[in-house]
Design a protein around this motif. Structure first.
Motif, short mmCIF file in Angstrom:
data_model
loop_
_atom_site.label_atom_id
_atom_site.label_comp_id
_atom_site.label_asym_id
_atom_site.label_seq_id
_atom_site.Cartn_x
_atom_site.Cartn_y
_atom_site.Cartn_z
N UNK A 68 -7.09 15.27 -7.27
CA UNK A 68 -7.46 13.90 -6.89
C UNK A 68 -8.98 13.79 -6.85
N UNK A 69 -9.50 12.56 -6.89
CA UNK A 69 -10.95 12.39 -6.76
C UNK A 69 -11.43 12.96 -5.42
N UNK A 117 -8.09 5.33 -1.10
CA UNK A 117 -6.63 5.38 -1.01
C UNK A 117 -6.16 6.48 -0.09
N UNK A 118 -6.60 7.73 -0.39
CA UNK A 118 -6.08 8.80 0.46
C UNK A 118 -6.77 8.78 1.82
N UNK A 151 -11.56 8.89 -2.29
CA UNK A 151 -10.92 7.66 -2.73
C UNK A 151 -10.50 6.92 -1.46
N UNK A 170 0.83 -1.20 0.00
CA UNK A 170 0.00 0.00 0.00
C UNK A 170 0.86 1.25 0.00
N UNK A 203 2.24 1.99 -3.40
CA UNK A 203 1.20 2.48 -4.29
C UNK A 203 0.78 3.90 -3.90
N UNK A 204 0.57 4.09 -2.61
CA UNK A 204 0.02 5.34 -2.12
C UNK A 204 0.94 6.53 -2.42
N UNK A 261 0.81 7.16 -6.12
CA UNK A 261 -0.51 7.70 -6.46
C UNK A 261 -0.62 9.16 -6.03
N UNK A 262 -0.14 9.46 -4.85
CA UNK A 262 -0.27 10.79 -4.27
C UNK A 262 0.62 11.80 -4.99
#
Lengths: 404, 180
Positions: free
Chosen positions: B92-93, B98-99, B96, A265, A268-269, A272-273
């Motif tokens: 960003x969405x 994720x965040x 999400x 994670x 990926x995070x 992604x960020x």
């Protein structure tokens, strides 16, 4: 003693059927033959399939080497009965070194950077220090040398202790562990950068080494559980391995399930960020076609399901849960390695090729053959380890401390 | 002092060594007592089995607390960032997982830890200001070099004569009643 109850684990004795004993040879022969055919039919596919199988099985030995080092660094007693076969698993490195040869030969087919001109490719130019052919082969030779040195060192001292019972053997193994754990971290990281990450040499991820490490130990623990259970039920470890060992392997298995998820994670995070194209392209590629599905399978199958199952203590001790889960772990690790390697060759999506299966079977056959030979030619657990009585729940009073 | 009164908490037996108290504990366990405890100056390995103690259920509190934390974190961030005050941050969405994960994960740990701590308190009936054993003069040895078994009078198996006999047979010394 009170702990006797837990040591006499009530499981039916197991006899391995004859055909199962022939499996390693069959897989070695059949898989090897098919893989060889594959090498001529589709060399590129063979190279990638072989690399996946190699990385999957390299995990097993690296994870085992780590378990050995941890055993000695923490001066553990619970893992004494399972230590010998973990030593054998780690001692597969010389065989893996030979099995690396096809990758070394086909390196130019497998790794795109090998055929690129650094003068025309900026990211290769700045990483030239590592990514050049001399480094590739020298590092590969050095890594197998280092791993073999440590794995053999552990087993040699351990087998010597079977004969002499000397405490100095334990001290030797501790020294190997204390120095080895640093070398292990560096060598594993180098290996995974060269053999897997360099498939897309433009990419950056500082977590890649620890990512492979986490899944390696995870796989080694799953394998250790199954081997310990089989050896208990077929007899050799019947009285030395008990609930405590299975519980503790299960706890570590849970730990590394979480640790793997955490690292995966985080990798990926961060990417992604930050959303920098130099980094995101790696994941963008892996969200196309059926690679998206494989990614989800890894998320749920590699983490969520094992995590929820392993939370319960009774599940950790239940073979009906753990054996399927350990087999599942192997499948997940295969998916994970494919997810890392295969999109380079098949950007359109995951496709299980017959050469994949052949290569996996070949590796499984060869390595289990060598492992079983090692297992059968030495005592199955450390006979005279200073902690063997303690781990079996037998209290041996120290000399000169008799109570009234 | 032989008969149990409503003012009596339980019966206390003293042992000299960890092995003695462990074997005695096995006998008390086998006699079917439920409300009893062993007090030792240090942890004695194998005592859980000797006492027939099962795994603590505190883990269920942890799980429920953790699951609540994760759900709460995710829904809080969804509510704030997507529903109540939608605002785009960094392209960003709006929402999400994720965040939202790091914060939800912290809440998972926080509520999991709270549930563990307070679940443990609830199961142990803590905090309490006083315990009858603490004023018993002999019990001081439990923090030094003596080992004790205490069987409470409220145990359904308890009987003044038989329980005393059991502890005597198990090798207990200085068997005494503990006042409430």
């Amino acid at each position: 003693m009170a702990s006797q109850g837990s040591i006499q684990n009530k499981v039916a004795p197991l006899t391995i059927p004859g055909w199962v004993k022939q499996l390693p040879l069959l897989m070695m022969g059949g898989g090897g033959l098919l893989a060889l055919v594959g090498a001529f039919v589709d060399t590129k596919q063979f190279g990638y399939s072989y690399l996946v199988a190699f990385m999957v099985f390299l995990s097993l030995s690296l994870g085992s080497l780590f378990l050995l080092m941890m055993h000695h660094l923490f001066d553990a007693n619970w893992s004494v009965p399972i230590r010998r076969f973990v030593e054998h698993l780690a001692c597969l490195f010389p065989v893996l070194a030979i099995l690396f040869l096809p990758i070394a030969i086909l390196a130019k087919t497998i790794y795109p950077w090998m055929t690129l001109d650094p003068a025309l490719d900026h990211s290769l130019h700045v990483k030239k220090v590592l990514f050049n052919q001399v480094s590739f082969y020298v590092v590969a030779a050095a890594l197998f040398g280092i791993w073999t040195f440590y794995a053999r060192g552990f087993r040699k001292a351990s087998l010597e202790q079977d004969k002499t019972g000397a405490a100095s053997c334990t001290q030797t193994m501790r020294r190997y562990a204390a120095s080895g754990v640093f070398v292990f971290a560096l060598s594993l990281t180098l290996a995974v950068i060269f053999w897997m990450k360099s498939l897309e040499h433009q990419w950056f991820s500082t977590m890649y080494g620890v990512y492979y490490f986490a899944s390696s130990v995870w796989l080694a623990l799953a394998t250790t559980y199954v081997i310990a259970l089989v050896l208990k039920r077929t007899g050799p470890l019947e009285h030395v391995v008990g609930n405590r060992q299975f519980h503790d392997i299960g706890v570590l298995f849970l730990t590394f399930t979480v640790f793997y998820a955490y690292i995966t994670f985080s990798q990926y995070f961060l990417i992604w960020n930050a959303a920098i194209p130099e980094e995101t392209f790696w994941y963008v590629k892996r969200e196309r076609g059926s690679w998206w599905g494989i990614g989800m399978l890894i998320l749920f199958g590699h983490f969520v399901v094992p995590f929820l199952l392993l939370l319960r203590i009774d599940f950790k001790l239940n073979a009906a849960v753990m054996i399927p889960l350990c087999v599942w772990a192997w499948m997940m690790h295969f998916c994970d390695m494919s997810f890392n390697i295969m999109p380079v060759l098949h950007p359109e999506g995951f496709k299980l090729n017959w050469i994949d299966v052949a290569c996996m079977a070949f590796f499984a056959g060869v390595l289990s053959k060598v492992f079983l030979k090692d297992l059968n030619s030495h005592p199955v657990y450390p006979q005279r380890d200073p902690r063997i009585a303690e781990t079996m729940g037998v209290y041996v009073e120290p000399a000169g401390s008799h109570s009234k | 002092m032989s008969a149990a009164t409503s003012r009596t908490y339980g019966i206390l037996a003293e042992f000299e060594t960890p092995a003695d108290v462990m074997h005695a504990a096995e006998q008390v366990r086998d006699a079917g007592y439920k409300k009893w405890d062993v007090h030792t100056p240090f942890p004695v390995h194998g005592m859980d089995q000797a006492m027939g103690l099962k795994n603590s259920v505190v883990g269920y509190f942890t799980f429920v607390g953790g699951a609540t934390g994760l759900t709460l974190g995710m829904s809080m961030i969804w509510f704030m960032n997507k529903f109540d005050y939608a605002i785009v941050v960094g392209g960003k969405p709006l929402f999400s997982p994720l965040y939202a994960f790091p914060v939800s994960y912290e809440l998972t740990i926080l509520l999991g830890a709270f549930a563990t701590l307070f679940g443990m308190f609830a199961l142990n009936r803590l905090p309490r200001l006083h315990h009858p054993l603490l004023k018993h003069p002999r019990f001081r040895g439990a923090t030094h070099d003596k080992f004790y078994i205490v069987i409470e009078c409220v145990d359904s198996n308890y009987s003044g004569v038989e329980t005393k006999a059991l502890l005597e047979k198990a090798g207990g010394k200085h068997i005494e009643m503990v006042e409430e």
